[in-house]
Design an enzyme around this catalytic site. Sequence first.
Site, short mmCIF file in Angstrom:
data_model
loop_
_atom_site.label_atom_id
_atom_site.label_comp_id
_atom_site.label_asym_id
_atom_site.label_seq_id
_atom_site.Cartn_x
_atom_site.Cartn_y
_atom_site.Cartn_z
CE LYS A 13 -2.59 -1.01 3.78
NZ LYS A 13 -1.79 -2.27 4.34
NE ARG A 88 -4.13 -1.53 10.10
CZ ARG A 88 -3.14 -0.78 10.30
NH1 ARG A 88 -3.18 0.41 9.30
NH2 ARG A 88 -2.24 -1.64 9.54
NE ARG A 127 8.11 -3.85 6.01
CZ ARG A 127 6.98 -3.28 5.99
NH1 ARG A 127 6.05 -3.29 4.93
NH2 ARG A 127 5.99 -3.09 7.30
P1 AMP Z 1 0.96 0.44 9.15
O1 AMP Z 1 1.93 0.67 9.34
O2 AMP Z 1 -0.34 0.23 8.86
O3 AMP Z 1 1.20 -1.26 8.97
O4 AMP Z 1 0.61 0.16 10.70
C1 AMP Z 1 1.45 0.23 12.08
C2 AMP Z 1 0.19 0.31 13.37
O5 AMP Z 1 -0.26 1.26 13.75
C3 AMP Z 1 -0.64 -0.92 12.83
O6 AMP Z 1 -0.13 -2.99 13.04
C4 AMP Z 1 -1.14 -0.51 14.65
O7 AMP Z 1 -1.41 -1.54 15.41
C5 AMP Z 1 -1.09 0.78 13.69
N1 AMP Z 1 -2.12 1.95 13.07
C6 AMP Z 1 -1.95 2.47 11.86
N2 AMP Z 1 -3.44 2.32 11.08
C7 AMP Z 1 -4.17 2.52 12.15
C8 AMP Z 1 -5.74 2.02 11.96
N3 AMP Z 1 -6.20 2.88 11.29
N4 AMP Z 1 -6.77 1.42 13.12
C9 AMP Z 1 -5.59 1.03 14.40
N5 AMP Z 1 -4.28 1.32 14.26
C10 AMP Z 1 -3.97 1.67 13.53
#
Ligand code: AMP
Length: 223
Positions: A13, A88, A127
């Site tokens: 993404k 999410r 990564r």
């Molecule tokens: P990502 O970089 O998108 O994989 O996000 C890393 C972490 O941030 C996730 O594993 C969640 O703990 C938190 N996070 C990011 N976006 C959300 C969201 N929309 N709702 C809840 N937790 C989030």
Amino acid sequence: MKLILLGPPGAGKGTQADYLQKKLGICKLSTGDMLRAAVASGSAIGLKAKDIMAKGQLVSDDIMITLIRERIDQSDCKPGFILDGFPRTLTQAEALDATLSVLGKHLDRVIELQVDDKKLIERITGRFSCAKCGAGYHDLFKQPKQAGICDQCGHTTFSRRDDDKAETVIKRLEAYHRQTAPLLPYYRQKSVLSSVDGMADIAEVTRQINRALELDKKIMENG
Ligand code: AMP
């Protein structure tokens, strides 16, 4: 244009959001990046999010909805935005709909990147990124051209995300299947969902997204 990129962690993404941000000149809102910045700055939100993120769980809907509401109302997001990592949960999706409708806006498209779990674990655990400019690399698929030196800025230190460890990745994937995957039928029912093959190489995924957005057509029309 107002877009959502939906898919499990490691589906690509962020890479595709970077491409679309440049192509369309609209802002990219990555909630993961926003939370990591909050953790690094030691803000109140960062303090609340830190342990939850380290466990691979989701941060509360209230925090996330407030974060995004404030952001999409700012002037740089007026021409449009790409959401990467939000919504999410169904509660977040419904809050986004409500916020957009108050602003007199609507979602143009939700792009799902489909990748199977085994591939995701391989992608995520390998990564790493430049500690200075954030350029992304991978142990197997994308090493810096000169070992130990960032291609983009020449820096020589790299970092790995704490939550990219295999055991945490499994928790993040469980959270995706349990809490985020129900958004697929939600958006399908609204006729805004397009699915692309996230297992393909980066350029092919971009082509499929362009097709879904009919960008190719617009680019040709504009020369
Ligand atoms: P990502 O970089 O998108 O994989 O996000 C890393 C972490 O941030 C996730 O594993 C969640 O703990 C938190 N996070 C990011 N976006 C959300 C969201 N929309 N709702 C809840 N937790 C989030």
